[in-house]
Design an enzyme around this catalytic site. Structure first.
Site, PDB file in Angstrom:
ATOM      1  N   HIS A 209       0.869  -1.371  -0.067  1.00  0.00           N
ATOM      2  CA  HIS A 209       0.076  -0.046   0.004  1.00  0.00           C
ATOM      3  C   HIS A 209       0.785   1.180   0.144  1.00  0.00           C
ATOM      4  CE1 HIS A 209      -3.172  -2.753   1.882  1.00  0.00           C
ATOM      5  NE2 HIS A 209      -3.818  -1.987   0.771  1.00  0.00           N
TER       6      HIS A 209
ATOM      7  N   ARG B  83      -6.461   6.398   0.798  1.00  0.00           N
ATOM      8  CA  ARG B  83      -6.307   5.509   2.105  1.00  0.00           C
ATOM      9  C   ARG B  83      -4.976   5.940   3.088  1.00  0.00           C
ATOM     10  NH1 ARG B  83      -7.768  -0.750   0.460  1.00  0.00           N
ATOM     11  NH2 ARG B  83      -6.247  -0.382  -1.058  1.00  0.00           N
TER      12      ARG B  83
ATOM     13  N   ASP C 242     -14.694  -5.173  -4.142  1.00  0.00           N
ATOM     14  CA  ASP C 242     -14.072  -5.351  -2.765  1.00  0.00           C
ATOM     15  C   ASP C 242     -14.452  -3.973  -2.121  1.00  0.00           C
ATOM     16  OD1 ASP C 242     -12.375  -5.239  -0.706  1.00  0.00           O
ATOM     17  OD2 ASP C 242     -10.423  -5.455  -1.888  1.00  0.00           O
TER      18      ASP C 242
ATOM     19  N   GLU D  74     -17.020  -8.566  -1.396  1.00  0.00           N
ATOM     20  CA  GLU D  74     -16.005  -9.151  -0.646  1.00  0.00           C
ATOM     21  C   GLU D  74     -15.854  -7.898   0.463  1.00  0.00           C
ATOM     22  OE1 GLU D  74     -11.300  -8.955  -1.027  1.00  0.00           O
ATOM     23  OE2 GLU D  74     -12.446 -10.174  -2.619  1.00  0.00           O
TER      24      GLU D  74
ATOM     25  N   GLU E 234      -9.879 -11.671   4.705  1.00  0.00           N
ATOM     26  CA  GLU E 234      -8.623 -11.026   4.322  1.00  0.00           C
ATOM     27  C   GLU E 234      -8.107 -10.467   5.727  1.00  0.00           C
ATOM     28  OE1 GLU E 234      -7.171  -6.659   2.538  1.00  0.00           O
ATOM     29  OE2 GLU E 234      -8.841  -7.765   1.381  1.00  0.00           O
TER      30      GLU E 234
ATOM     31  N   ASP F   2      -5.298 -13.854   4.411  1.00  0.00           N
ATOM     32  CA  ASP F   2      -3.921 -13.474   4.017  1.00  0.00           C
ATOM     33  C   ASP F   2      -2.676 -14.142   4.586  1.00  0.00           C
ATOM     34  OD1 ASP F   2      -1.317 -12.179   3.757  1.00  0.00           O
ATOM     35  OD2 ASP F   2      -2.428 -10.576   2.448  1.00  0.00           O
TER      36      ASP F   2
ATOM     37  N   HIS G  29      -5.779 -14.270   0.126  1.00  0.00           N
ATOM     38  CA  HIS G  29      -5.709 -12.762  -0.258  1.00  0.00           C
ATOM     39  C   HIS G  29      -4.125 -12.340  -0.708  1.00  0.00           C
ATOM     40  CE1 HIS G  29      -4.315  -8.593   0.785  1.00  0.00           C
ATOM     41  NE2 HIS G  29      -5.366  -8.188   0.075  1.00  0.00           N
TER      42      HIS G  29
ATOM     43  N   GLU H  15      -5.461 -15.243  -6.428  1.00  0.00           N
ATOM     44  CA  GLU H  15      -5.789 -13.491  -6.473  1.00  0.00           C
ATOM     45  C   GLU H  15      -4.587 -13.101  -7.087  1.00  0.00           C
ATOM     46  OE1 GLU H  15      -7.187  -9.576  -4.304  1.00  0.00           O
ATOM     47  OE2 GLU H  15      -6.553 -11.129  -3.111  1.00  0.00           O
TER      48      GLU H  15
END
Length: 397
Positions: free
Chosen positions: A27, A53, A219, A245, A273, A296, A323, A343
Site C-alpha cells: 500500500h 487511504r 471489494d 467482498e 482478508e 492472507d 488474499h 488472486e
C-alpha cells in the site's frame, strides 16, 4: 533401524525493515496509484479521509523482512507487513522460541509463539509477526531439503494455477488472460443515494466492457453496514457480479451471516482478508458467514496456520482463495483442491500491466502469463531479496 539424521538447528532469527516504498507493504505507493485512490474505507465517515487511504495511515507500518539462519549457514526469509513494531516483537519475544530449535519443528515453534503471545496478541500485528517468522521457517526448510515449499505441503494437485485480477481495470485484465476482475468500491454509505447509484453504474459500465464469461466482483474493504450492503448487492443483481467482498468490519460475524442470507441468488459473500487464526475462521464457517474465505498468509498466522484454516473450510464445503501475498499464496494454492484459483494484485499504478506484487523488494518473483502460472522447481519459495533495497535491523537481541 537407521538412526534419524540430526536436523540443522536455527542459529539466529533477525527482523528487518525496508526504507523504501512498495515491497511487503504494497500500500506504500507514490501518489496517483489506483490502490490508494478514493476507495471506500471504515474512515470514509470523515470527509478529510475519503480521498486517500494513505491519509489515515494505511502505509505507516511498512515492510517486514524476517530471516532465519540455520547452523549450517542456510538462510530462509519471508516478506510481509508490520515494520518496526513487528520487528520489535520478533527480536524481543518470538526469537527465544525459534533460536536453537530444529529447523523441522515448525508446528511446535508456531504453537509456542502463539501461546506465549496470547496475553497481548491473538490477531493483528502479533499475528503478522508470527506469520513472517513462520514463512521464513518454511523457506528455510525448503532450502535445507532442496525442495520447493509446495512439495513440502504435499505437492501440486494441478499443473498450473489460474488467476483473477484485483485492480481498477478489469477490462484490461480480461485482455491479459485473467478469469475475472475485482474492483475497489469507491463510494461509502455516508455518500448517500448518489454514491450508491455511482457504485452500481460503475459496475454496469464495466460489465459492458467485458465478456459474459468474465466474472466481476466488488471489494468493499470493511466500509459498509448490512442494510447498505444488501441494497448494493440487489442493485448489482443481473450484472454477473460473482461476489461482494469484506463488506463489513471483520468481527461482525452476525452481520455477515445476515448479509449472506439476503444476497441475490448466485451472488457469493466473501471475507477473511483481515481475519486471523483458526478460531476466527471457525466463527466465519460455523456461523455461515461466507461462501469463500480469503485469509492472507502473511497476516493470518503463516502457512502452518493456513493449512488448519483450509482444512476447516474443506470440512464445511467452502473454498479458500487467499488474499494476495504472491508466492506465499501460490505455493499453497497449487496444493489444495478447495483453492481452485488465486488472486493477483495489479500493482501497476494504472492496473494496465502485470508487475510483481512485492517489487522491487523481491527478485525472481513469478507473475502469471495469460492469467496462468506454473511454479518453478526452486527450493523454498523460489525468490531472492533484491540487494538494491537496503535492509535496516532496528532492534537486536
Amino acid at each position: 533401524m537407521t538412526p534419524r539424521t540430526r536436523a540443522p538447528r536455527i542459529r539466529q532469527l533477525r527482523a528487518y525493515t525496508v526504507d523504501a516504498p512498495g515491497g511487503g507493504d504494497y500500500h506504500d505507493q507514490p501518489p496517483g496509484h489506483w490502490i490508494d485512490d478514493r476507495i471506500a474505507t471504515p474512515m470514509s465517515v470523515y470527509p478529510e479521509y475519503r480521498a486517500s487511504r494513505q491519509s489515515f495511515g494505511l502505509h505507516v507500518l511498512g515492510s517486514l523482512v524476517v530471516e532465519a539462519e540455520a547452523d549450517d549457514g542456510t538462510v530462509g526469509f519471508a516478506v510481509t507487513t508490520g515494520g518496526e513494531p513487528a520487528a520489535w516483537i520478533i527480536e524481543h519475544h518470538l526469537a527465544r522460541f525459534v533460536e536453537g530449535a530444529p529447523a523441522t519443528d515448525l508446528e511446535r515453534v508456531w504453537d509456542e509463539m502463539f501461546r506465549a503471545t496470547l496475553f497481548y496478541g491473538r490477531k493483528g500485528l502479533t499475528l503478522n509477526a508470527i506469520s513472517g517468522v513462520d514463512l521464513a521457517l518454511w523457506d528455510l526448510l525448503g532450502k535445507l531439503r532442496g525442495q520447493p515449499v509446495y512439495e513440502l505441503l504435499g505437492g501440486p494437485v494441478r499443473d498450473e494455477q489460474v488467476f483473477y485480477a484485483t485492480g481498477a481495470r478489469p477490462d484490461l485484465a480480461e485482455a491479459m488472460g485473467f478469469i475475472g476482475g475485482k474492483m475497489p468500491l469507491h463510494h461509502a454509505p455516508v455518500e448517500g443515494e448518489r454514491g450508491l447509484r455511482a457504485n452500481i453504474e460503475e459496475m454496469r459500465a464495466m460489465r459492458e466492457r467485458v465478456g459474459d464469461d468474465f466474472f466481476l466482483a466488488y471489494d468493499c474493504w470493511m466500509s459498509l453496514d448490512v442494510p447498505y450492503a444488501l441494497r448494493l448487492a440487489h442493485g448489482l443483481d443481473g450484472l454477473g457480479v460473482r461476489w461482494i467482498e469484506e463488506a463489513l468490519p471483520p468481527d461482525d460475524y452476525w452481520g455477515y451471516a445476515e448479509l449472506r442470507r439476503g444476497l441475490p441468488p448466485g451472488m457469493l459473500c466473501t471475507t477473511g482478508e483481515h481475519e486471523a487464526g483458526r478460531f476466527g475462521f471457525r466463527m466465519l464457517l460455523e456461523m455461515g458467514c461466507a461462501d469463500i474465505i480469503q485469509p492472507d498468509v502473511g497476516w493470518c498466522g503463516g502457512l502452518t496456520e493456513l493449512m488448519k484454516i483450509s482444512a476447516l473450510a474443506d470440512a464445511h464445503g467452502k473454498l479458500v482463495v487467499p488474499h494476495g501475498s504472491s508466492v506465499y499464496s501460490y505455493h499453497f494454492v497449487i496444493t489444495r483442491h478447495n483453492s481452485p484459483f488465486a488472486e493477483f494484485l495489479m500493482m501497476a499504478p494504472k492496473a494496465d500491466s502485470v508487475v510483481p506484487m512485492f517489487s522491487p523488494l523481491l527478485l525472481d518473483e513469478p507473475v502469471p502469463e495469460n492469467g496462468r502460472l506454473t511454479l518453478p522447481d526452486v527450493p523454498g519459495f523460489g525468490v531472492r531479496l533484491n540487494p538494491a533495497c537496503p535492509l535496516r535491523r532496528p532492534f537486536t537481541h
